[in-house]
Design a protein around this motif. Structure first.
Motif, short mmCIF file in Angstrom:
data_model
loop_
_atom_site.label_atom_id
_atom_site.label_comp_id
_atom_site.label_asym_id
_atom_site.label_seq_id
_atom_site.Cartn_x
_atom_site.Cartn_y
_atom_site.Cartn_z
N ILE A 263 -4.47 48.01 -28.58
CA ILE A 263 -3.79 49.10 -27.88
C ILE A 263 -4.84 49.89 -27.12
N THR A 264 -4.72 49.90 -25.80
CA THR A 264 -5.66 50.65 -24.96
C THR A 264 -4.91 51.79 -24.29
N ARG A 265 -5.66 52.63 -23.59
CA ARG A 265 -5.01 53.74 -22.88
C ARG A 265 -5.79 54.11 -21.64
N PHE A 266 -5.06 54.73 -20.73
CA PHE A 266 -5.68 55.36 -19.58
C PHE A 266 -5.23 56.82 -19.66
N ALA A 267 -6.19 57.74 -19.56
CA ALA A 267 -5.88 59.14 -19.86
C ALA A 267 -6.34 60.07 -18.74
N PRO A 268 -5.73 59.99 -17.56
CA PRO A 268 -6.19 60.83 -16.45
C PRO A 268 -5.76 62.28 -16.58
N SER A 269 -6.53 63.16 -15.95
CA SER A 269 -6.15 64.58 -15.86
C SER A 269 -5.52 64.78 -14.48
N PRO A 270 -4.36 65.41 -14.41
CA PRO A 270 -3.69 65.56 -13.11
C PRO A 270 -4.24 66.74 -12.32
N THR A 271 -5.51 66.63 -11.97
CA THR A 271 -6.18 67.73 -11.27
C THR A 271 -6.62 67.31 -9.87
N GLY A 272 -6.19 66.16 -9.43
CA GLY A 272 -6.56 65.68 -8.10
C GLY A 272 -6.07 64.25 -7.96
N PRO A 273 -6.33 63.65 -6.81
CA PRO A 273 -5.85 62.29 -6.59
C PRO A 273 -6.66 61.27 -7.38
N LEU A 274 -6.01 60.21 -7.83
CA LEU A 274 -6.76 59.12 -8.47
C LEU A 274 -7.55 58.38 -7.39
N HIS A 275 -8.81 58.07 -7.69
CA HIS A 275 -9.62 57.33 -6.72
C HIS A 275 -9.98 55.95 -7.28
N LEU A 276 -10.86 55.27 -6.57
CA LEU A 276 -11.20 53.89 -6.98
C LEU A 276 -11.76 53.82 -8.40
N GLY A 277 -12.47 54.86 -8.82
CA GLY A 277 -13.01 54.89 -10.18
C GLY A 277 -11.89 54.88 -11.22
N HIS A 278 -10.85 55.65 -10.94
CA HIS A 278 -9.70 55.66 -11.85
C HIS A 278 -8.99 54.31 -11.82
N ALA A 279 -8.89 53.74 -10.62
CA ALA A 279 -8.21 52.45 -10.50
C ALA A 279 -8.94 51.42 -11.38
N TYR A 280 -10.26 51.45 -11.32
CA TYR A 280 -11.04 50.50 -12.13
C TYR A 280 -10.78 50.72 -13.62
N SER A 281 -10.81 51.98 -14.03
CA SER A 281 -10.61 52.31 -15.44
C SER A 281 -9.24 51.86 -15.93
N ALA A 282 -8.22 52.18 -15.14
CA ALA A 282 -6.85 51.84 -15.54
C ALA A 282 -6.65 50.33 -15.56
N LEU A 283 -7.15 49.65 -14.51
CA LEU A 283 -6.95 48.19 -14.43
C LEU A 283 -7.72 47.47 -15.53
N LEU A 284 -8.90 47.97 -15.84
CA LEU A 284 -9.69 47.34 -16.91
C LEU A 284 -8.97 47.45 -18.26
N ALA A 285 -8.46 48.66 -18.55
CA ALA A 285 -7.73 48.86 -19.81
C ALA A 285 -6.49 47.95 -19.83
N TRP A 286 -5.82 47.87 -18.72
CA TRP A 286 -4.62 47.03 -18.60
C TRP A 286 -4.97 45.56 -18.83
N ASP A 287 -6.04 45.10 -18.17
CA ASP A 287 -6.46 43.70 -18.30
C ASP A 287 -6.86 43.38 -19.73
N MET A 288 -7.57 44.30 -20.38
CA MET A 288 -8.00 44.05 -21.76
C MET A 288 -6.79 43.94 -22.69
N ALA A 289 -5.84 44.82 -22.49
CA ALA A 289 -4.63 44.78 -23.34
C ALA A 289 -3.87 43.49 -23.09
N ARG A 290 -3.72 43.14 -21.83
CA ARG A 290 -2.95 41.92 -21.48
C ARG A 290 -3.62 40.68 -22.04
#
Ligand code: GLU
Length: 293
Positions: free
Chosen positions: A14-41
């Motif tokens: 079980i992985t997670r992505f935990a962004p703070s809604p204080t601005g737009p998601l950028h490529l760094g967030h995309a990497y973090s979210a996709l990596l967590a997603w790929d690991m879980a999958r």
């Protein structure tokens, strides 16, 4: 609740992505979210989302809505309802209460300028900043919790906290810090210090809420950026004190701009929404952050 899965049989990853809604998601967030997603999958596990809006002065609902939008566009999905920190303040209050019942906390009335003044001139070989910012000089350390009022933050007494129970270790699977790590008492005292558990006017601090949330979501593998590696010792310490499980950690590389600087929230030139508006596809984003499609 996902946490219950841990008690019976193999819970999977079980992985997670935990962004703070204080601005737009950028490529760094995309990497973090996709990596967590790929690991879980890859492990037949689960990817969870958590909105870290504990700092209500900086969080905006528009940014939260944009997070859902961007992540869906990238092809990610997650179970509902999404955990939002602003809904969970009583949970953090309970954890804080536990730590204060153990005699490990104190109220602190120092403002940033007071801390700077008390810290004095830098001394050779003495660290000034740690993963919780300026290392606290201890001005309010002797104050009793009975004095705590709305003007106060609440801090953890690191000397006491690190002596309360045997210290735990943790497993790290990331590219830079991979291996077993043990918490080290002198280093927690000297290079981290008395961290904030409750920020003035907020329902908790980042450290307290993230620890309680990861446990309540049943997170098995925390995936996040390398910039948070030093904070992990704080989280593992709090898990031990609160009797919560310690997940495995994976601190991934950071996405940097052409000059080598890591991307920041204000760096909306690299916002996912911007690339999307300019015609990029989710596969392009994957390629840009160096993930296989
Ligand atoms: N909310 C934090 C951020 O947006 C991430 C915290 C974590 O993954 O532990 O940087």
């Amino acid at each position: 609740m996902a946490g219950l899965a841990r008690r019976g049989g193999d819970p999977g990853l079980i992985t997670r992505f935990a962004p703070s809604p204080t601005g737009p998601l950028h490529l760094g967030h995309a990497y973090s979210a996709l990596l967590a997603w790929d690991m879980a999958r890859a492990a037949g596990g689960q990817f969870l989302l958590r909105i870290e809006d504990i700092d209500q002065s900086r969080s905006r609902f528009e940014w939260e809505a944009q997070i859902y939008d961007d992540l869906h566009w990238l092809g990610l999905s997650w179970p509902l309802p999404v955990m939002r920190q602003s809904d969970r303040l009583p949970r953090y209050a309970l954890a804080l209460r536990r730590l204060s019942d153990m005699g490990l906390t104190y109220p602190c009335r120092c403002r940033r300028a007071d801390i700077e003044a008390a810290a004095g001139a830098p001394q050779e070989g003495v660290p000034q900043y740690g993963p919780d910012g300026r290392i606290y000089p201890g001005t309010c350390r002797a104050r009793p919790m009975a004095e705590a009022g709305p003007e106060d933050a609440i801090r953890l007494n690191m000397e006491k906290a690190t002596a309360y129970r045997p210290l735990r270790g943790f497993t790290e699977t990331g590219p830079t810090h991979g291996g077993q790590h043990l918490l080290d008492r002198p280093s927690l005292i000297e290079t981290v210090g008395d961290i904030v558990l409750l920020r003035r006017g907020m329902g908790g601090s980042y450290h307290l809420s993230v620890v309680v949330d990861d446990a309540d979501q049943g997170i098995i593998h925390v995936t996040r950026g390398e910039d948070l590696f030093e904070a992990t010792q704080i989280h593992v310490l709090l898990q031990g004190l609160l009797g919560l499980p310690t997940p495995i950690y994976h601190h991934h590389r950071l996405i940097r701009d052409a000059t080598g600087k890591r991307l920041a929230k204000r760096d909306d030139a690299r916002a996912i929404a911007r690339y999307r508006d300019e015609g990029a596809t989710p596969a392009d984003i994957r390629a840009m952050v160096g993930l296989a499609g």
